[in-house]
Design an enzyme around this catalytic site. Structure first.
Site, mmCIF file in Angstrom:
data_model
loop_
_atom_site.group_PDB
_atom_site.id
_atom_site.type_symbol
_atom_site.label_atom_id
_atom_site.label_comp_id
_atom_site.label_asym_id
_atom_site.label_seq_id
_atom_site.Cartn_x
_atom_site.Cartn_y
_atom_site.Cartn_z
ATOM 1 N N GLU A 131 -13.626 -1.344 6.402
ATOM 2 C CA GLU A 131 -13.090 -1.492 7.740
ATOM 3 C C GLU A 131 -13.800 -0.906 8.823
ATOM 4 O OE1 GLU A 131 -9.628 1.706 8.678
ATOM 5 O OE2 GLU A 131 -9.221 0.510 6.991
ATOM 6 N N GLU A 179 -4.624 -7.199 5.278
ATOM 7 C CA GLU A 179 -3.638 -6.172 5.691
ATOM 8 C C GLU A 179 -2.616 -6.540 6.605
ATOM 9 O OE1 GLU A 179 -4.443 -1.516 7.184
ATOM 10 O OE2 GLU A 179 -5.813 -2.911 7.313
ATOM 11 N N TRP A 235 -12.300 11.937 8.617
ATOM 12 C CA TRP A 235 -10.936 11.387 8.868
ATOM 13 C C TRP A 235 -10.926 9.759 8.752
ATOM 14 C CZ3 TRP A 235 -8.150 7.964 11.478
ATOM 15 C CH2 TRP A 235 -6.842 7.895 11.519
ATOM 16 N N GLU A 261 -9.115 1.992 -1.631
ATOM 17 C CA GLU A 261 -9.947 1.620 -0.739
ATOM 18 C C GLU A 261 -10.509 3.021 -0.282
ATOM 19 O OE1 GLU A 261 -8.770 0.520 3.865
ATOM 20 O OE2 GLU A 261 -7.265 0.173 2.400
ATOM 21 N N ARG A 277 -13.875 -5.221 3.246
ATOM 22 C CA ARG A 277 -12.647 -5.166 4.369
ATOM 23 C C ARG A 277 -12.852 -5.060 5.904
ATOM 24 N NH1 ARG A 277 -9.164 -1.477 5.091
ATOM 25 N NH2 ARG A 277 -7.905 -3.462 5.558
ATOM 26 N N HIS A 327 -9.278 6.645 2.564
ATOM 27 C CA HIS A 327 -9.800 7.126 3.674
ATOM 28 C C HIS A 327 -10.905 8.077 3.872
ATOM 29 C CE1 HIS A 327 -8.621 6.784 8.496
ATOM 30 N NE2 HIS A 327 -8.354 5.659 7.750
ATOM 31 N N TYR A 334 -2.974 11.404 5.963
ATOM 32 C CA TYR A 334 -3.387 9.920 6.612
ATOM 33 C C TYR A 334 -2.213 9.134 5.787
ATOM 34 C CZ TYR A 334 -5.169 5.433 6.819
ATOM 35 O OH TYR A 334 -5.408 4.149 7.062
ATOM 36 N N ASP A 387 -5.164 3.692 -0.262
ATOM 37 C CA ASP A 387 -6.333 4.147 0.914
ATOM 38 C C ASP A 387 -6.741 5.576 0.804
ATOM 39 O OD1 ASP A 387 -8.109 4.255 2.919
ATOM 40 O OD2 ASP A 387 -7.015 3.566 4.325
ATOM 41 N N ARG A 426 0.855 -1.260 0.027
ATOM 42 C CA ARG A 426 0.158 -0.055 -0.104
ATOM 43 C C ARG A 426 0.983 1.117 0.110
ATOM 44 N NH1 ARG A 426 -3.866 2.337 4.940
ATOM 45 N NH2 ARG A 426 -1.998 3.393 5.447
#
Length: 403
Positions: free
Chosen positions: A263, A340, A403, A237, A284, A213, A159, A211, A147
């Site tokens: 996630e 991950e 975030w 992601e 995820r 995010h 991030y 990612d 990643r």
């Protein structure tokens, strides 16, 4: 066999980890992971004040019945606190059942679908050059998947990128939330450059991931996915906040870049629409935050029907207990995609002795009964809980952002 005690162990060997220990009258115990990053004590309270008293005297083999008792019996269902608490109980019960049977958990689930588990590492840097140098270390170590996250010009916090020269990225690192700044336009310009240079340096055979995010709108995510198509990512992601599941159908309609999400999900209902509509490629969700092995099996079976594969969350906000349970799930699940992996510090490994092996980007589990992780309670007691908070994100004009 009956449950005689159930207690929560909270420790902070570098970061806060919450462990549930269930003991039986036959002397067999099981461990579950109850860690919810930044909201740890909320889960502890839910377990100690609501769920654990009702476990005493029950048959630990009745996993399905206990799961539904905790889920349906609450009336106020779902949510990360509830589902993390249920997951801890569920994993501890699977650990006990597998130990009694003399089998590893993956055998209890139906046996192995693979002999090793591909994982991806986290490469990051303050700029593109530093990120690619970080990625080189993973390539040299034999990883097949990496990643990539890099800083943005003129933006002090990004991030996935370490702050103040730190070598590790650990988001929950402050007593009160830090406030980060975000600039979408600079991000959308920077990321395609990162992956263009990554492909030029590493070629086409390394799997590359990214990612977002949850920071983009659907049309911005569609643009990014389209701009990244020449670099054939393994996945993009969490491109948009997933409360509006239909938004992913819009992103999908504009790009062939594979999409991953989940996630922060805690139930099958959080991802059902996206899976059934074909809007995502990887789910995820982590079993630590989504009701444990029992519920993750349901999510995986639904995903399999729609050509969606798993890519379970596995950062260091999952304890070694949660990671081990996930690895047994990964070993079994037929529609596995990737896992991950962020390595815990050595002291965490000392507190949580484990039997799984990791080498050159791949995990392997052995045939130790249960999930193969225990806890050194004496050592854990040397690392008491420390309040920690995830950051809050703002745009440059001060607006609170995802975030």
């Amino acid at each position: 066999m009956r449950i005689t005690s159930a207690r929560v162990i909270v420790c902070c060997p570098g970061r806060n980890l919450v462990t549930l220990k269930i003991e039986t009258d036959d002397g067999v115990h099981g461990l579950g992971d109850a860690t919810l990053n930044g909201r740890e004590i909320a889960v502890v309270s839910y377990l100690e004040n609501h769920l654990l008293p009702a476990l005493i005297g029950r048959d630990p083999a009745a996993i399905e019945d206990i799961w539904h008792y905790a889920y349906l019996g609450a009336y106020w269902r779902r949510g990360p606190v509830t589902m993390t608490a249920i997951a801890a109980i569920d994993v501890a019960l699977w650990d006990i059942k597998a130990k009694v049977a003399g089998m590893p958990i993956y055998q209890m689930l139906g046996g192995a679908s693979r002999h090793r588990i591909m994982a991806y590492g986290h490469a990051e840097g303050e700029d593109i050059a530093a990120c690619l140098d970080s990625a080189q270390g993973f390539v040299d170590a034999g990883y097949d998947a990496i990643r990539l996250q890099c800083g943005l010009p003129g933006v002090g916090t990004t991030y996935g990128v370490p702050k103040d020269g730190q070598t590790r990225y650990e988001p929950a690192d402050a007593d009160l939330p830090a406030e980060h700044v975000w600039n979408t336009a600079r991000y959308l310009n920077q990321v395609p450059k990162l992956f263009e240079q990554a492909r030029r340096r590493f070629g086409d055979d390394v799997h590359l991931l990214h990612d977002v995010h949850h920071r983009l709108t659907p049309i911005e995510a569609a643009r990014l996915g389209r701009d990244l198509e020449p670099y054939h990512l393994f996945w993009m992601e969490d491109s948009v906040p997933a409360e509006n599941q239909a938004a992913f159908a819009m992103v999908r309609s504009h790009t062939t870049t594979p999409l991953a999400v989940g996630e922060v999900f805690n139930s099958i209902h959080d991802c059902r629409e996206m899976i059934q509509s074909g809007s995502i490629d990887y789910i995820r969700t982590s079993l630590t935050h989504a009701g444990g092995i029992t519920h993750m099996r349901r999510i995986a079976h639904l995903a399999e029907l729609h050509h969606v594969r798993t890519g379970c969350h596995g950062a260091t906000d999952i304890s070694p207990v949660g990671l081990a349970a996930t690895l047994h799930f990964d070993t079994w699940v037929p529609n596995f995609g990737i896992q991950e992996h962020m390595p815990h510090d050595d002291i965490v490994a000392a507190v949580f002795p484990s039997n799984h092996r990791f080498e050159a980007g791949y995990f392997r589990v052995d045939d130790t009964p249960g999930h193969g992780v225990d806890i050194d309670e004496r050592l854990a007691a040397d690392y008491p809980f420390k309040r920690a908070s995830l950051p809050v994100n703002r745009l440059e004009d001060g607006t609170v952002w995802d975030w």
